[in-house]
Design a protein around this motif. Structure first.
Motif, PDB file in Angstrom:
ATOM      1  N   VAL A 318       0.817  -1.208   0.000  1.00  0.00           N
ATOM      2  CA  VAL A 318       0.000   0.000   0.000  1.00  0.00           C
ATOM      3  C   VAL A 318       0.850   1.258   0.000  1.00  0.00           C
ATOM      4  O   VAL A 318       0.494   2.255  -0.611  1.00  0.00           O
ATOM      5  N   LEU A 330      -6.093  -2.321  -7.038  1.00  0.00           N
ATOM      6  CA  LEU A 330      -5.515  -1.029  -6.676  1.00  0.00           C
ATOM      7  C   LEU A 330      -6.613   0.014  -6.503  1.00  0.00           C
ATOM      8  O   LEU A 330      -6.644   0.740  -5.508  1.00  0.00           O
ATOM      9  N   THR A 331      -7.528   0.051  -7.466  1.00  0.00           N
ATOM     10  CA  THR A 331      -8.616   1.031  -7.389  1.00  0.00           C
ATOM     11  C   THR A 331      -9.432   0.823  -6.123  1.00  0.00           C
ATOM     12  O   THR A 331      -9.758   1.770  -5.408  1.00  0.00           O
ATOM     13  N   ASN A 332      -9.742  -0.444  -5.845  1.00  0.00           N
ATOM     14  CA  ASN A 332     -10.543  -0.721  -4.650  1.00  0.00           C
ATOM     15  C   ASN A 332      -9.834  -0.269  -3.380  1.00  0.00           C
ATOM     16  O   ASN A 332     -10.443   0.314  -2.492  1.00  0.00           O
ATOM     17  N   VAL A 334      -7.447   1.975  -3.134  1.00  0.00           N
ATOM     18  CA  VAL A 334      -7.363   3.438  -3.129  1.00  0.00           C
ATOM     19  C   VAL A 334      -8.680   4.018  -2.644  1.00  0.00           C
ATOM     20  O   VAL A 334      -8.711   4.936  -1.816  1.00  0.00           O
ATOM     21  N   ARG A 335      -9.776   3.449  -3.142  1.00  0.00           N
ATOM     22  CA  ARG A 335     -11.081   3.976  -2.748  1.00  0.00           C
ATOM     23  C   ARG A 335     -11.268   3.831  -1.240  1.00  0.00           C
ATOM     24  O   ARG A 335     -11.714   4.744  -0.564  1.00  0.00           O
ATOM     25  N   ARG A 337      -8.935   3.578   1.000  1.00  0.00           N
ATOM     26  CA  ARG A 337      -7.954   4.358   1.751  1.00  0.00           C
ATOM     27  C   ARG A 337      -8.287   5.852   1.720  1.00  0.00           C
ATOM     28  O   ARG A 337      -7.879   6.579   2.610  1.00  0.00           O
ATOM     29  N   THR A 338      -8.993   6.284   0.679  1.00  0.00           N
ATOM     30  CA  THR A 338      -9.290   7.709   0.578  1.00  0.00           C
ATOM     31  C   THR A 338     -10.211   8.112   1.721  1.00  0.00           C
ATOM     32  O   THR A 338     -11.225   7.464   1.974  1.00  0.00           O
ATOM     33  N   VAL A 340      -9.473   8.066   4.865  1.00  0.00           N
ATOM     34  CA  VAL A 340      -9.065   7.500   6.150  1.00  0.00           C
ATOM     35  C   VAL A 340      -7.928   8.344   6.700  1.00  0.00           C
ATOM     36  O   VAL A 340      -6.966   8.601   5.995  1.00  0.00           O
ATOM     37  N   PRO A 343      -2.224   6.909   8.488  1.00  0.00           N
ATOM     38  CA  PRO A 343      -1.479   6.093   7.529  1.00  0.00           C
ATOM     39  C   PRO A 343      -1.644   4.608   7.859  1.00  0.00           C
ATOM     40  O   PRO A 343      -1.939   4.239   8.993  1.00  0.00           O
TER      41      PRO A 343
END
Lengths: 503, 379
Positions: A318, A330-332, A334-335, A337-338, A340, A343
């Protein structure tokens, strides 16, 4: 008490020949201990023969004392002379199974506190220690920490002799050697070293005795007290001695050339030397089909590897090497993690500690509250944290995998916690570089581990079936020809005729 | 002690080659780039980039997110990408670029090599991106269209091109590193890239793969239609599926459809001092997919007739494509040069000098051999 009185009067180390003096000394030694009971006895045929028995209430069997000690002493018609009767008493009067003569107060104290009855005889400078132990022990039950599906269900209890009886019953052979020692300056706990003479590695045995001599402790309540004194790599979190609560496991280990160490008062028995592979072995492996249990072994290995690497590897992916992810994943991520705030590293550490807290409370709590705990754990911490965007959902999956796989290898629970955190820290600072460095360090450490002078890992230079038959897979019994070569010089387990001639 | 120190240094040392690059990058601070469209701004002669990224903000349980376009201009592609970042709060993450759409003006006038250079040279970009040629006025229009299956055009385009080989066989997939292999190869094999255009589907402008674009060196020469591309794929032995439709004979113009299941094309050549002759032996295994007229396919004669018709159709169409490549585009789209280079380097070095002439004059003999293994229906 003893120390104090012996300092006052050095001569009281040994008994005197006066019954009154001895009894006074007993009262002096056990002053303020109300459980010590005394009973004066006079023979009804010869009233000059006086005796006094001292016993510890609660540890003795009243029936034995009444029937086998008091009754014969009172009613004995054997002609006895004051001052020369000890041996006649032993051989002709008292009918208990174990009798020992002594004139040492120290021995008397240890015997009384272990449930023996002491017979003081008027005019004799020696007393008799009579076995009259009658304390209750826990029933023999299946140990809750080592449940299995099939196989023997007996587990050890806290009484040393009962435990030994369970082992002896399984090895009906004069080569089973059992030796006692006592440890603990205050507790005088009995410790029993048990091995099969023709199979055991004598060097390991000598090393064990040498290390046992170094123990200096006031009390031994569990076998772990001994473990920490005698183990190799004292600062390593990895176990270098084995433990079990099952007699069948102990016998299995003895047959492979290991030594068992029993501690009175603890159902946990130490076995040594300890190979690294034993972390992944279970006694059940040998009781079920080897197809099934070989797969279980595989699961445990992977459980261990996953449990230490998954959170760290997730952080590597990550935070450093997103290139390895396919675009959809990756998209999932990223979605998720956005939005949150924390770190991934902090998230991982917090969630893992939280899980350990849940686990710890779950173990100590009364069973009824356990359910409430799992609801709090699953719903409050899991669901709400994700929907409140405090934690990313993939992290929850990672923690769940880590936690579940960690439970596959309970014997490595201590090192797993630290390795996991170390890998997380290294991955978070150095990425894949740190991850690989961490793995290298752990591998180096594991390869360096010894148990009583025997390397825990088998070297690969001489890889043969007999070396790996019981590691990554559990070979069938008719193929288990040799004992583990690291443990014993007496190699062959099966005699020539029953070697696997099916192939 | 010294030994121990050296061991530790060596352990850390070995980690560097084992673990690759080191770079911290928070995933919530990147914007995933899926495709780039390259145009030339005619006013100031800058590259004009349209970058498609995945907008994950609105996404949740309903799919993978939406497409989001950001533009950037610059003297070089790299500069244009950096300039686009000025409009974004997140860093552009270019390792997942699926397609690089190049406008046909750039391809025709300046060649595609300068435009692709950054995508192959840079460390972060991945060499598996697929370069495609836009047949629209600008490449940007492709990204501005909408997809049928997915919301992200670049991903959809990539999936269409990837799955094309086995089902429709109407275009040719080639990754950017392979593009460079061909461009730098020196064997004068023509580069053939997928061509895309926009079309209307249910009143919406959608993307469609439309055959291939043929290059000489790195300059666009022209296009092969999807059907031509299909037969081109036969000639270069890249066919793995697809459907061929042809009439039975002159009298009966109703169509038959064959589904290709297997194909093997063997290329060979002969050279007698001044004339180059190339043979293409095409052996195809096919299944009868559709028959639009009454015919008893259980009769041996009829099957033979269908076979002959198929052979004839293949022969004519493949020859037509070859002719188009040689005469119209004046390039070696079948890799004859590569073949000669491999089998006879001496001859190749001789022919190389005058390769254009040989392309024009060489004789090509196509020898198709169709085997029909399954007729589907019985009666």
């Amino acid at each position: 008490m003893l120390n104090k009185s012996s300092e006052e009067n050095k001569t009281t180390n040994v008994l005197s020949s006066s019954l009154e003096e001895n009894i006074d000394e007993v009262k002096n030694i056990f002053v303020d201990d109300a459980t010590i009971g005394m009973r004066w006895i006079t023979n009804c045929h010869n009233t000059t023969l006086k005796y006094c028995i001292v016993q510890n209430d609660g540890l003795v069997s009243a029936a034995i004392i009444n029937e086998n000690i008091i009754k014969p002493l009172m009613l004995s018609k054997v002609s006895l002379n004051k001052g020369q009767q000890i041996d006649i008493l032993i051989h002709q009067v008292i009918s208990t199974n174990q009798i020992k003569k002594t004139n040492q107060w120290q021995e008397i104290i240890e015997a009384v506190t272990y449930g023996d009855t002491i017979l003081f005889v008027d005019g004799e400078a020696e007393a008799l220690l009579l076995n009259s132990k009658g304390f209750n022990t826990r029933a023999i039950a299946e140990p809750s920490g080592e449940r299995i599906l099939s196989g023997p269900r007996e587990g050890f209890c806290e009484a040393l002799m009962i435990n030994l009886s369970m082992v002896k019953r399984r090895i009906r052979n004069n080569e089973l050697k059992i030796k006692f020692q006592s440890f603990g300056v205050r507790t005088h706990t009995q410790i029993c070293i048990c091995y099969i003479d023709s199979v055991v590695n004598k060097k390991v045995l000598a090393e064990l005795y040498r290390r046992l001599e170094t123990i200096d402790i006031d009390g031994v309540l569990d076998s772990n007290y001994i473990t920490e004194f005698i183990r190799d790599s004292k600062l390593s979190p990895f176990p270098t001695t084995g433990y079990t609560e099952r007699p069948d496991v102990v016998v299995g280990k003895l047959l492979e050339g290991r030594i068992a160490l029993f501690v009175d008062g603890s159902p946990v028995v130490l076995t040594l030397p300890y190979l690294f592979i034993e972390n992944f072995q279970s006694n059940e492996d040998y009781y079920l089909s080897y197809y099934y249990t070989s797969f279980e072994r595989f699961l445990r290995f992977w459980g261990f590897i996953l449990s230490i690497t998954v959170p760290a590897f997730y952080i590597v992916i990550v935070a450093f090497n997103q290139e390895v992810l396919p675009t959809t994943l990756l998209t999932n991520i990223v979605r998720e993690r956005t939005g949150v705030p924390l770190p991934a590293v902090i998230e991982a550490i917090v969630m893992l500690i939280l899980f350990d807290i849940l686990k710890e409370t779950g173990i100590r709590l009364p069973t009824g509250i356990g359910q409430a705990l799992s609801i709090v754990g699953a719903l409050v911490v899991g669901q709400s944290a994700v929907s409140a965007k405090l934690v990313a959902a993939p992290m929850l999956i990672v923690v769940a995998i880590t936690a579940i796989t960690g439970l596959l290898v309970p014997k490595l629970n201590a090192p797993v916690i630290y390795i996991r955190m170390m890998l997380i820290a290294m991955s978070a600072t150095l990425g894949l570089l740190g991850f690989i460095a961490g793995i290298s360090i752990i591998m180096t450490h594991i390869l360096n581990l010894h148990s009583f002078g025997i390397p825990q890992m088998v070297s690969l230079d001489n890889l043969k079936y007999q070396e790996v038959k019981d590691t990554f897979v559990r070979g069938p019994w008719w193929k288990m020809i040799d004992r583990p070569s690291a443990l014993t010089k007496n190699k062959t387990r099966l005699s020539g005729d029953d070697r696997g001639d099916n192939d | 002690m010294i030994k121990r120190l050296i061991s530790i240094v060596l352990i850390i040392g070995i980690c560097i080659p084992l673990s690759g690059c080191w770079n911290y990058r928070g995933l919530n601070k990147v914007s995933i780039v899926t495709g780039v469209a390259i145009d030339r701004n005619t006013e100031n002669n800058n590259y004009q980039l349209t970058i498609e990224t995945i907008d994950v903000s609105g996404a949740g349980k309903e799919g993978t997110g939406k497409s989001q376009l950001v533009e950037g201009e610059g003297k070089t592609i790299f500069e244009a990408v950096r300039n686009a970042k000025k409009r974004l709060s997140k860093k552009l993450y270019v390792s997942d670029v699926k397609v690089i759409i190049i406008s046909n003006q750039i391809a025709r006038q300046e060649g595609i090599k300068p435009s692709l250079d950054w995508f192959v040279r840079d460390a972060e970009t991945r060499e598996t991106a697929i370069p495609v040629i836009s047949q629209e006025k600008t490449a940007k229009e492709i990204l501005a269209a909408s997809g049928v299956d997915g919301k992200i055009i670049s991903e959809e385009l990539e999936k269409i091109i990837n799955s094309d080989r086995e089902i429709t066989a109407s275009t040719k997939k080639i990754a950017s590193y392979q593009t460079f292999d061909i461009l730098l190869g020196g064997e004068k094999t023509a580069l053939v890239l997928p061509a895309v255009h926009c079309t209307s589907n249910k009143d919406k402008k959608v993307v469609e793969v439309n055959g291939t674009a043929v290059f000489k060196e790195d300059k666009l020469q022209g296009y092969l239609s999807p059907e031509e591309t299909h037969y081109y794929l036969f000639a270069v032995d890249e066919i793995a599926g697809g459907i061929t439709t042809f009439p039975l004979n002159k009298e009966n113009q109703d169509s038959l459809a064959l589904e290709i299941s297997k194909n093997k094309t063997k290329k060979s050549y002969s050279y007698d001092g001044n004339r180059l002759k190339v043979f293409l032996d095409i052996s195809t295994t096919a299944m009868l997919g559709e028959v639009n007229f009454d015919i008893d396919i259980l009769k041996k004669n009829n099957i033979e007739e269908i076979k002959l018709a198929a052979n004839l159709a293949f022969l004519q169409r493949i020859e037509a494509v070859i002719q188009k490549g040689r005469m119209e585009f004046n390039c070696d789209i079948f890799g004859v040069g590569t073949m000669i280079h491999k089998s006879d380097p001496v001859l190749w070095s001789k022919l190389k000098e005058n390769w254009d002439y040989y392309i024009q004059t060489m004789e090509v003999e196509v020898r198709p051999e169709v085997v029909i293994v399954n007729t589907g229906l019985t009666k």
